[in-house]
Design an enzyme around this catalytic site. Sequence first.
Site, short mmCIF file in Angstrom:
data_model
loop_
_atom_site.label_atom_id
_atom_site.label_comp_id
_atom_site.label_asym_id
_atom_site.label_seq_id
_atom_site.Cartn_x
_atom_site.Cartn_y
_atom_site.Cartn_z
N HIS A 67 21.75 1.24 -23.35
CA HIS A 67 20.55 1.56 -23.67
C HIS A 67 20.70 2.27 -25.38
O HIS A 67 19.67 1.95 -25.91
CB HIS A 67 20.08 2.90 -22.53
CG HIS A 67 18.91 3.82 -23.09
ND1 HIS A 67 19.07 4.88 -23.85
CD2 HIS A 67 17.52 3.40 -23.19
CE1 HIS A 67 18.00 5.35 -24.02
NE2 HIS A 67 17.04 4.42 -23.83
N GLU A 70 20.29 -0.47 -27.50
CA GLU A 70 18.85 -0.96 -27.46
C GLU A 70 18.42 -0.26 -28.59
O GLU A 70 17.47 -0.52 -29.58
CB GLU A 70 18.24 -0.68 -26.24
CG GLU A 70 16.68 -0.91 -26.39
CD GLU A 70 15.96 -0.20 -25.49
OE1 GLU A 70 16.38 -0.02 -24.16
OE2 GLU A 70 14.86 0.58 -25.96
N HIS A 71 18.44 1.09 -28.75
CA HIS A 71 17.88 1.93 -29.60
C HIS A 71 18.38 1.36 -31.27
O HIS A 71 17.54 1.54 -32.06
CB HIS A 71 18.25 3.38 -29.50
CG HIS A 71 17.26 4.18 -28.75
ND1 HIS A 71 16.53 5.14 -28.90
CD2 HIS A 71 16.85 3.87 -27.32
CE1 HIS A 71 15.75 5.70 -28.13
NE2 HIS A 71 15.79 4.95 -26.99
N GLU A 143 14.59 11.99 -24.83
CA GLU A 143 14.13 10.85 -23.86
C GLU A 143 14.76 11.51 -22.31
O GLU A 143 14.31 11.21 -21.39
CB GLU A 143 14.73 9.70 -24.24
CG GLU A 143 14.11 8.62 -23.42
CD GLU A 143 14.57 7.06 -23.88
OE1 GLU A 143 15.13 6.93 -24.65
OE2 GLU A 143 14.18 6.03 -23.21
#
Lengths: 428, 429
Positions: A67, A70-71, A143
Amino acid sequence: MQVIENLKVKEKVYKEKLKNGLTVLIIPKKGIQKKYMIWGTHYGSNESSFIVPGEKEVTNVPNGVAHFLEHKLFEQENGINSLDVLTALGVEANAYTTNDHTAYLFECNDNFYEAMDELMDYVQHPYFTDENVEKEKGIIGQEIMMYDDYPEWRVYLNAMQAMYHNSPVKIDIVGTIETISKIDKDILYKCYNTFYNPSNMTMVICGDFEPEAILEEVKKRLIDTKASGEIRRIYPEEPESVAKSRIEQKLEVSTPLYAIGIKENVKCDQTSEKNEIIRKHIAIEILLNLLFGRSSNLYKRLYDKGLIFNQPSLEYEFTNIYAHILITGQSNNPEEVYQNFKNEVNKLKQEGINQEDFERIKKMIYGGYIREYNDVQDIARMFLSDSFKGIDSFDYLEEIEGITVKYLEQILNDVFKEEKMVISIVKN
Amino acid sequence: MRYNQTEIKKGIKLHTINTEKFKTNLTAVFLTTKLTRENVTKNTVISALLRRGSKTMQSQEEISKTMEEMYGASFDCGIDKTGDNQVLRFYIETVNDNYLPQKGENMLIMSLQKIFDIVFNPYIEDEGFKQEYVEQEKNNIKQKIEGKIDNKARYSLDRCAEEMYKNEPYGLYRFGYIEDLKEMNRENLYEYYKELISTCKIDIFISGNIDETICQGVENDENIQKLQEREPNYIVPKELNKPLSQKENVITETMEVTQGKLILGLDVCIDKEDLRYDALIYNSILGGSANSKMFQNVREKAHLAYVASSSYLRYKNNIFVNCGIEIGNYEKALELIKEQIKDMEKGNFTEKDIENAKKGIISTIKTIDDEQDTGITYYFGQELSQSEISIEEYIKRIEKVNKDDIINIAKNVSINTIYFLRGEVEEKH
């Protein structure tokens, strides 16, 4: 290119595996203005232990790297963020990470090729520095905190905690504040180089395109990379039993939320017959609807008693390393819903499946599959995630016809076992 | 794609969107009525009761079985506020006949019959709804209203709107109030239903592969025939021309949350319909996209938030700025947001920003034809605001907005309400 046509839904998919190992799927949609492109890697939160092709040692990384990557991929060496560039083109761009894959995508009407330039450029050119990695920890931290406040997410994750002892499905996809603090640029590069090799990736394009021409456009934009060998993925041994039969968490919610899970045994090296997983998936969908669908006795009974006030969601989730059923909803008395569900399963086992109900639910599920072909996004995402599972999405439309009551009864007995059931509850 | 509308009777319109792009046909019935404190909860209960059964499908179970038999037609209903109106929405989506395994079935006609039956021909016993259904649905609505707190982001937005529109219809909670439920019984609800059905604005939508005879079919449907013509009881959204609020209303509330939710309610005072396009671009630059000031400065540069955005509601001419932040960063974030709003007024944004905003909006507009429900929502919006602007014209109006227009909007924007939802204890991570 290989062409697969489905006459039921009247669509075609063009499939090509390029020399560098990349799989490209093209689904032409005549007359639709929207165009969708998605590029995914078979790499998600499940993979935190693996052997890099060509190496001998096992690499272990903190949870949340997929993840985090991905950022970070959006950030370019020239200081430009690719998300800004794509947004400036008027296209809807995004990315997401799941348990078994990470995907980068955009949807647009105009500027398709400009957006394709940008997407293919940033996915192929990572740029990580100590500074930009540190900065991202702040945003991802927010997040994580946002998800902490979502009761739906908590009840889901707790159901995973209950079902599994060691499987990576029980960890949060984004990691925790603690695990992401350990991520640095070297870890990111290592994971990127391992999992973003074209041979571990699939691209899906859906819209009004000529398949041959669009494939050429893809090839033009690929940088020169050689297909790598197979990545050995190491997953912890998972016992057959459930870890805990029940987990409860306190959160400020009006009506308690519940998730009933049914764990299934999956052997990693299982070589089942082609499409067995699809047939099982369809059978479980039919069974769940017979048991707890809108027209079921259980639904009616619980609704009339005021124990439920809307249709619970009924899902079957699976990858190559785990599989489970999840029933989630809200009720003032989740325990009673749970008990009633168990009773209903036993009753169905004893009394058998009613042919008329079966035919009706089958029709309903068939219609549902057809409807998935309305929108370029739904189509592209479905083909991408199925392809990482080794499934051809069209096969659902073909296999459903052959599902029989006898097969359903077999799955009912094999999968819906009381000792494999758990419940997760979030309440005040 | 062809859009057509016909007035069946005064106050009742049929809208058709003829398109062959989809595997499905979508039918919808919208009942629009004034949002009032008196009726807000009743409408929610009526909406819930209608899906419990009709004269021909007397229970939920029968409705569900019918839908399943129609290859999993999906029946949905909902209620929301649109400007100062409350809209009861009903939808049935069916697979287009071309994709059915057996030929000769007409799913579209069937779905129209079913949806009219559900909305206009409810299951009635002795001049009232069924006792059992009324009790159950009152109870369900109670839980639904209580559920307001569950999604903290949504809750914060609702609370900000309530504070911003105190004593005005728009400040009402969309599902209504628990205390209203007590007075309701099967008879007075049925009385109210009859009143609603004979006074509300009725819009019927059909989107899909439609043949010419369908309009006639709708007009001849017995449920449609028995409806009376009416002077529909609803409010056409108007431009707002009230003085800018001078004082910011600051509200802080506490709940069990890990992350603080900060919402700013802004008034946009415009007096011409045309200015809505300028306001749309203004919002897009302020917080409507990943290129926006909010996203860039609050999220990407200051790393204060994951969600940092704003949205413009054209029916009420307001903007809600929305942020999820660490509780300790309240002052910092608020100051930064205010700075973005001031920057807009000073014209601190570029031609490129304007260009990007236009592209984003135009791109969204163009997808209207590619999504059945979005198409219906678009034409319903036009219908409600009594403007007939084609998609092409809409795009033209967006294209001609310039920097001065946007600054002009910025001068007419003011902060009305600042709402902050925070946890009990300040936690540092």
